[in-house]
Write a protein that holds these residues in place. Structure first.
Motif, PDB file in Angstrom:
ATOM      1  N   HIS A  61      43.871  40.092  42.303  1.00 34.80           N
ATOM      2  CA  HIS A  61      45.021  40.238  41.374  1.00 34.80           C
ATOM      3  C   HIS A  61      44.610  39.890  39.940  1.00 34.80           C
ATOM      4  O   HIS A  61      45.467  39.695  39.079  1.00 34.80           O
ATOM      5  CB  HIS A  61      46.172  39.328  41.819  1.00 34.80           C
ATOM      6  CG  HIS A  61      46.626  39.595  43.227  1.00 34.80           C
ATOM      7  ND1 HIS A  61      47.203  40.776  43.609  1.00 34.80           N
ATOM      8  CD2 HIS A  61      46.542  38.842  44.356  1.00 34.80           C
ATOM      9  CE1 HIS A  61      47.469  40.741  44.908  1.00 34.80           C
ATOM     10  NE2 HIS A  61      47.075  39.580  45.383  1.00 34.80           N
ATOM     11  N   PHE A  62      43.307  39.759  39.709  1.00 28.97           N
ATOM     12  CA  PHE A  62      42.741  39.486  38.374  1.00 28.97           C
ATOM     13  C   PHE A  62      43.198  38.143  37.794  1.00 28.97           C
ATOM     14  O   PHE A  62      43.298  37.996  36.580  1.00 28.97           O
ATOM     15  CB  PHE A  62      43.062  40.620  37.384  1.00 28.97           C
ATOM     16  CG  PHE A  62      42.659  41.975  37.890  1.00 28.97           C
ATOM     17  CD1 PHE A  62      41.310  42.305  38.015  1.00 28.97           C
ATOM     18  CD2 PHE A  62      43.601  42.904  38.271  1.00 28.97           C
ATOM     19  CE1 PHE A  62      40.922  43.544  38.510  1.00 28.97           C
ATOM     20  CE2 PHE A  62      43.222  44.143  38.777  1.00 28.97           C
ATOM     21  CZ  PHE A  62      41.878  44.462  38.895  1.00 28.97           C
ATOM     22  N   HIS A  63      43.482  37.149  38.646  1.00 33.50           N
ATOM     23  CA  HIS A  63      43.879  35.829  38.147  1.00 33.50           C
ATOM     24  C   HIS A  63      42.613  34.990  37.891  1.00 33.50           C
ATOM     25  O   HIS A  63      42.406  33.939  38.495  1.00 33.50           O
ATOM     26  CB  HIS A  63      44.814  35.123  39.144  1.00 33.50           C
ATOM     27  CG  HIS A  63      46.109  35.850  39.349  1.00 33.50           C
ATOM     28  ND1 HIS A  63      46.838  35.779  40.511  1.00 33.50           N
ATOM     29  CD2 HIS A  63      46.802  36.676  38.528  1.00 33.50           C
ATOM     30  CE1 HIS A  63      47.925  36.529  40.404  1.00 33.50           C
ATOM     31  NE2 HIS A  63      47.926  37.086  39.208  1.00 33.50           N
ATOM     32  N   PHE A  64      41.773  35.490  36.970  1.00 31.15           N
ATOM     33  CA  PHE A  64      40.452  34.872  36.768  1.00 31.15           C
ATOM     34  C   PHE A  64      40.535  33.446  36.235  1.00 31.15           C
ATOM     35  O   PHE A  64      39.777  32.583  36.642  1.00 31.15           O
ATOM     36  CB  PHE A  64      39.600  35.718  35.818  1.00 31.15           C
ATOM     37  CG  PHE A  64      39.331  37.103  36.336  1.00 31.15           C
ATOM     38  CD1 PHE A  64      38.832  37.296  37.621  1.00 31.15           C
ATOM     39  CD2 PHE A  64      39.590  38.215  35.570  1.00 31.15           C
ATOM     40  CE1 PHE A  64      38.600  38.564  38.123  1.00 31.15           C
ATOM     41  CE2 PHE A  64      39.367  39.493  36.061  1.00 31.15           C
ATOM     42  CZ  PHE A  64      38.874  39.670  37.340  1.00 31.15           C
ATOM     43  N   SER A  65      41.474  33.214  35.310  1.00 35.27           N
ATOM     44  CA  SER A  65      41.480  31.865  34.709  1.00 35.27           C
ATOM     45  C   SER A  65      41.907  30.829  35.743  1.00 35.27           C
ATOM     46  O   SER A  65      41.398  29.704  35.762  1.00 35.27           O
ATOM     47  CB  SER A  65      42.364  31.812  33.463  1.00 35.27           C
ATOM     48  OG  SER A  65      43.689  32.043  33.824  1.00 35.27           O
ATOM     49  N   LEU A  66      42.813  31.216  36.658  1.00 31.79           N
ATOM     50  CA  LEU A  66      43.228  30.282  37.715  1.00 31.79           C
ATOM     51  C   LEU A  66      42.040  29.968  38.638  1.00 31.79           C
ATOM     52  O   LEU A  66      41.793  28.814  39.004  1.00 31.79           O
ATOM     53  CB  LEU A  66      44.386  30.879  38.520  1.00 31.79           C
ATOM     54  CG  LEU A  66      44.807  30.081  39.750  1.00 31.79           C
ATOM     55  CD1 LEU A  66      45.405  28.737  39.362  1.00 31.79           C
ATOM     56  CD2 LEU A  66      45.817  30.853  40.601  1.00 31.79           C
ATOM     57  N   VAL A  67      41.282  31.018  38.987  1.00 31.87           N
ATOM     58  CA  VAL A  67      40.134  30.813  39.876  1.00 31.87           C
ATOM     59  C   VAL A  67      39.090  29.928  39.182  1.00 31.87           C
ATOM     60  O   VAL A  67      38.548  28.988  39.774  1.00 31.87           O
ATOM     61  CB  VAL A  67      39.518  32.167  40.304  1.00 31.87           C
ATOM     62  CG1 VAL A  67      38.272  31.952  41.158  1.00 31.87           C
ATOM     63  CG2 VAL A  67      40.539  32.997  41.068  1.00 31.87           C
ATOM     64  N   PHE A  68      38.871  30.200  37.911  1.00 34.86           N
ATOM     65  CA  PHE A  68      37.896  29.431  37.126  1.00 34.86           C
ATOM     66  C   PHE A  68      38.303  27.951  37.092  1.00 34.86           C
ATOM     67  O   PHE A  68      37.504  27.054  37.395  1.00 34.86           O
ATOM     68  CB  PHE A  68      37.849  30.020  35.710  1.00 34.86           C
ATOM     69  CG  PHE A  68      36.869  29.348  34.801  1.00 34.86           C
ATOM     70  CD1 PHE A  68      35.517  29.629  34.891  1.00 34.86           C
ATOM     71  CD2 PHE A  68      37.296  28.439  33.840  1.00 34.86           C
ATOM     72  CE1 PHE A  68      34.600  29.010  34.047  1.00 34.86           C
ATOM     73  CE2 PHE A  68      36.393  27.818  32.995  1.00 34.86           C
ATOM     74  CZ  PHE A  68      35.043  28.112  33.102  1.00 34.86           C
ATOM     75  N   GLU A  69      39.568  27.713  36.762  1.00 35.33           N
ATOM     76  CA  GLU A  69      40.062  26.323  36.695  1.00 35.33           C
ATOM     77  C   GLU A  69      39.965  25.652  38.079  1.00 35.33           C
ATOM     78  O   GLU A  69      39.527  24.516  38.206  1.00 35.33           O
ATOM     79  CB  GLU A  69      41.527  26.338  36.220  1.00 35.33           C
ATOM     80  CG  GLU A  69      42.171  24.962  36.116  1.00 35.33           C
ATOM     81  CD  GLU A  69      43.658  25.023  35.761  1.00 35.33           C
ATOM     82  OE1 GLU A  69      44.198  26.125  35.528  1.00 35.33           O
ATOM     83  OE2 GLU A  69      44.281  23.941  35.727  1.00 35.33           O
ATOM     84  N   SER A  70      40.340  26.405  39.118  1.00 33.59           N
ATOM     85  CA  SER A  70      40.333  25.834  40.478  1.00 33.59           C
ATOM     86  C   SER A  70      38.910  25.477  40.916  1.00 33.59           C
ATOM     87  O   SER A  70      38.691  24.455  41.567  1.00 33.59           O
ATOM     88  CB  SER A  70      40.911  26.834  41.479  1.00 33.59           C
ATOM     89  OG  SER A  70      42.199  27.217  41.096  1.00 33.59           O
ATOM     90  N   LEU A  71      37.944  26.329  40.546  1.00 36.51           N
ATOM     91  CA  LEU A  71      36.563  26.051  40.961  1.00 36.51           C
ATOM     92  C   LEU A  71      36.020  24.800  40.266  1.00 36.51           C
ATOM     93  O   LEU A  71      35.265  24.024  40.848  1.00 36.51           O
ATOM     94  CB  LEU A  71      35.673  27.266  40.684  1.00 36.51           C
ATOM     95  CG  LEU A  71      35.921  28.456  41.624  1.00 36.51           C
ATOM     96  CD1 LEU A  71      35.238  29.716  41.112  1.00 36.51           C
ATOM     97  CD2 LEU A  71      35.434  28.143  43.043  1.00 36.51           C
ATOM     98  N   ARG A  72      36.439  24.607  39.030  1.00 26.83           N
ATOM     99  CA  ARG A  72      36.026  23.388  38.321  1.00 26.83           C
ATOM    100  C   ARG A  72      36.667  22.144  38.948  1.00 26.83           C
ATOM    101  O   ARG A  72      36.031  21.111  39.121  1.00 26.83           O
ATOM    102  CB  ARG A  72      36.406  23.465  36.845  1.00 26.83           C
ATOM    103  CG  ARG A  72      35.197  23.698  36.023  1.00 26.83           C
ATOM    104  CD  ARG A  72      35.329  24.657  34.901  1.00 26.83           C
ATOM    105  NE  ARG A  72      34.026  25.183  34.524  1.00 26.83           N
ATOM    106  CZ  ARG A  72      33.371  26.112  35.203  1.00 26.83           C
ATOM    107  NH1 ARG A  72      33.838  26.584  36.330  1.00 26.83           N
ATOM    108  NH2 ARG A  72      32.204  26.570  34.778  1.00 26.83           N
ATOM    109  N   GLU A  73      37.927  22.285  39.273  1.00 33.02           N
ATOM    110  CA  GLU A  73      38.625  21.152  39.900  1.00 33.02           C
ATOM    111  C   GLU A  73      38.041  20.860  41.283  1.00 33.02           C
ATOM    112  O   GLU A  73      37.949  19.711  41.695  1.00 33.02           O
ATOM    113  CB  GLU A  73      40.126  21.433  39.996  1.00 33.02           C
ATOM    114  CG  GLU A  73      40.833  21.433  38.650  1.00 33.02           C
ATOM    115  CD  GLU A  73      40.679  20.110  37.889  1.00 33.02           C
ATOM    116  OE1 GLU A  73      40.918  19.055  38.489  1.00 33.02           O
ATOM    117  OE2 GLU A  73      40.313  20.138  36.690  1.00 33.02           O
TER     118      GLU A  73
END
Ligand code: FAD
Length: 535
Positions: A61-73
């Protein structure tokens, strides 16, 4: 803190979001009071799939910033809460006719690795059909085109909440469970917060200079307490899980359903499989959520489709639970396509936190605290620490290596005992063991095949705010999800609580019945035939 006093911040809701903000706000030097109407984490925060994950499915669904933030967390939590968060390997099988063909899954897996950057757990792999079946012979062979292998992490969700609560209290916050906020009156410089305590029946009022609505799926109802009848903050979507005695060895598996394009996880958990979740819009009262027979059957059918050699019958379902995802309100998209991004709103002296994920709770709390500090016109002296009360001072392996022998020698523990305690309590495991000096009989196991001991029940009551038997069995220990265990374990735990809390016999019986109802909330679960001896 006197209960009639004025505080900087009152938090409504003791799920992960309320607990996370409480911990950071207390570290920032604010006076904080948190109210939870049931047990801490008894809402959505203990009904999750128990993953700390980037959310590979959100890429589509192209929610890249959420995935990026989640991977950092995810990375941060693996470092700072290693006793509660552990890497978990996932299989992502791809079948002929699936929505996403192999090339698309391969791009997704690459993207997932790239977004994780140096914070990745390990690079993904792509396996051919033959390699997939070698690695996972239980997968359906017919139509199998290949299989991705990647890593995310698994968490003890209820204890993650609890440790944030305990951390907040260590820093001076007052956090109450079984204390509901019943009325909110706006004042010129804050709110009057009216509450009722379930344990004592007492009512009271507290003045808040700032208020945080962290009531998740209850957020729309909380808005009504403020007189905002028309406000819609969340779009709740329900997700159900079943706990099944059929086990998939070694891996978690992510299944795409061809029927309705949902994603289902089959996760190893507590020696069983946790299978979920469904994802449906739902306006049910969050206080009366039960999994339906249709949801249970749906999950069993999907599991048998992908693992045909195994038995996924109704009789293998040993428990089921449902949670409501408090997604930030939006219209349009299907429930599974709605963004999991957080929304933190500030209006006057009220801050509302909705959406997001368990995984991103820390960064959400940080964002909420910024708004709270602006409202209160304050500056934090130091940035909040990520460390939880149980976080060991050294890496987990080193902690286990150095302390296992010491504990075994001092308390005559069996081989697995210290490791089990350390994986649940981190460095607080020593506090549990210390109880054995007060009463060596508390070394008795709750179930002959399990590592849990009576001292943990005492600890849960004395140190971890457990009030009811289900608080202990389902959220402090997690032993309570298995009928093979619960008869014996529930009896022992209940009698231990009876002794330390001076319960009359009638209360002990009520507590066992209450726990049974929490474990099998649907009337149809009577068909599992599990009976509890109440004597
Ligand atoms: P809650 O945990 O529901 O807490 C709100 C609390 O407010 C409740 O405990 C309630 O009792 C209390 N409350 C309500 N009204 C009052 C009142 N008047 N007074 C006092 N207290 C009150 N995220 C992930 O990162 N990983 C996953 O694997 C994952 N899996 C999920 C699976 C499912 C099925 C669902 C539904 C969600 C999942 N999530 C996952 C998302 C995550 O679980 C939620 O985003 C998160 O738990 C929401 O926490 P919360 O604190 O906002 O809400």
């Amino acid at each position: 803190m006197s209960e009639t006093s004025e505080v900087d911040l009152v938090i409504l809701g003791g799920g992960i979001n309320g607990a996370g903000v409480a911990y950071q706000a207390a570290q920032a030097g604010l006076s904080v009071a948190l109210f939870e109407k049931n047990d801490f984490a008894s809402g959505t925060s203990s009904k999750s799939t128990k993953l700390i994950h980037g959310g590979i499915r959100y890429l589509e669904h192209f929610h890249f910033s959420l995935v990026f933030e989640s991977l950092r967390e995810r990375y941060r939590l693996l470092q700072t809460a290693p006793h509660l968060v552990r890497p978990l390997s996932f299989l992502l099988p791809c079948y002929l006719g699936d929505r996403n063909p192999p090339w698309m899954l391969k791009i997704g897996l690459w993207l997932y690795d790239i977004l994780a950057g140096s914070h990745r757990i390990a690079f993904h792999q792509w396996l051919t059909q033959e390699q997939s079946l070698q690695k996972a012979p239980f997968l359906k062979k017919e139509g199998l085109l290949g299989c991705g292998v990647y890593f995310d992490a698994q968490v003890n969700d209820a204890r993650l909440v609890l440790e944030n609560i305990l951390g907040a209290e260590e820093k001076g916050a007052a956090c109450w469970n079984y204390r509901a906020v019943t009325q909110l009156n706006k004042a010129e410089d804050g709110y009057h917060v009216f509450y009722k305590d379930e344990k004592t029946g007492e009512s009271g009022v507290l003045k808040a200079r700032c208020l945080l609505n962290a009531t998740g799926p209850w957020a729309n109802l909380t808005a009504k307490l403020l007189g905002d009848d028309g406000v819609v903050l969340v779009r709740p979507t329900r997700g159900s899980h079943i706990v099944v005695s059929q086990v998939i060895p070694g891996h978690a598996v992510l299944i795409t359903t061809p029927k309705d394009n949902r994603i289902i996880f089959v996760i190893p958990w507590q020696g069983f499989s946790l299978v979920g979740t469904t994802d449906l819009d739902d306006s049910t009262d969050p206080d009366h959520l039960v999994p339906t027979e249709d949801e249970i059957q749906y999950l069993l059918n999907e599991a048998s489709r992908v693992f045909p050699g195994q038995s996924w019958e109704r009789s293998k379902v040993i428990s089921a639970f449902t949670g409501l995802r408090p997604l930030a309100f939006s219209t349009g998209d299907s429930a599974s396509a709605v963004s999991r991004e957080d929304r933190i709103l500030a209006e006057g002296r009220l801050v509302t936190i909705v959406g997001g994920k368990l995984t991103t709770y820390r960064s959400m709390a940080e964002k909420a605290l910024k708004k709270i500090m602006i409202i209160l016109n304050k500056k934090a002296a130091l940035p909040a620490s990520d460390r939880l009360p149980g976080t060991p001072n050294v890496p987990m392996d080193e902690f286990l290596d150095t302390q296992k022998k010491q504990a075994a020698g001092k308390y005559f523990l069996a081989g697995d005992q210290f490791e089990y305690l350390a994986n649940l309590y981190g460095q607080r495991a020593w506090k549990v063991l210390k109880l054995l000096e007060e009463n060596p009989a508390w070394a008795e196991r709750l179930h002959s095949n399990r590592p849990e001991i009576l001292a943990q029940v005492v600890f849960a009551v004395r140190e971890e705010k457990a009030v009811h038997l289900d608080d202990v069995l389902m959220r402090r220990l997690e032993i309570g999800y298995s009928p093979e265990r619960w008869g014996e374990a529930a009896q022992k735990a209940a009698h231990c609580m009876e002794a330390i809390l001076d319960w009359p016999k009638s209360r002990t019986k009520e507590e066992i019945q209450r726990y049974r109802h929490k474990l099998f909330p649907s009337p149809s679960d009577e068909t599992t035939g599990v009976q509890l001896d109440l004597e």
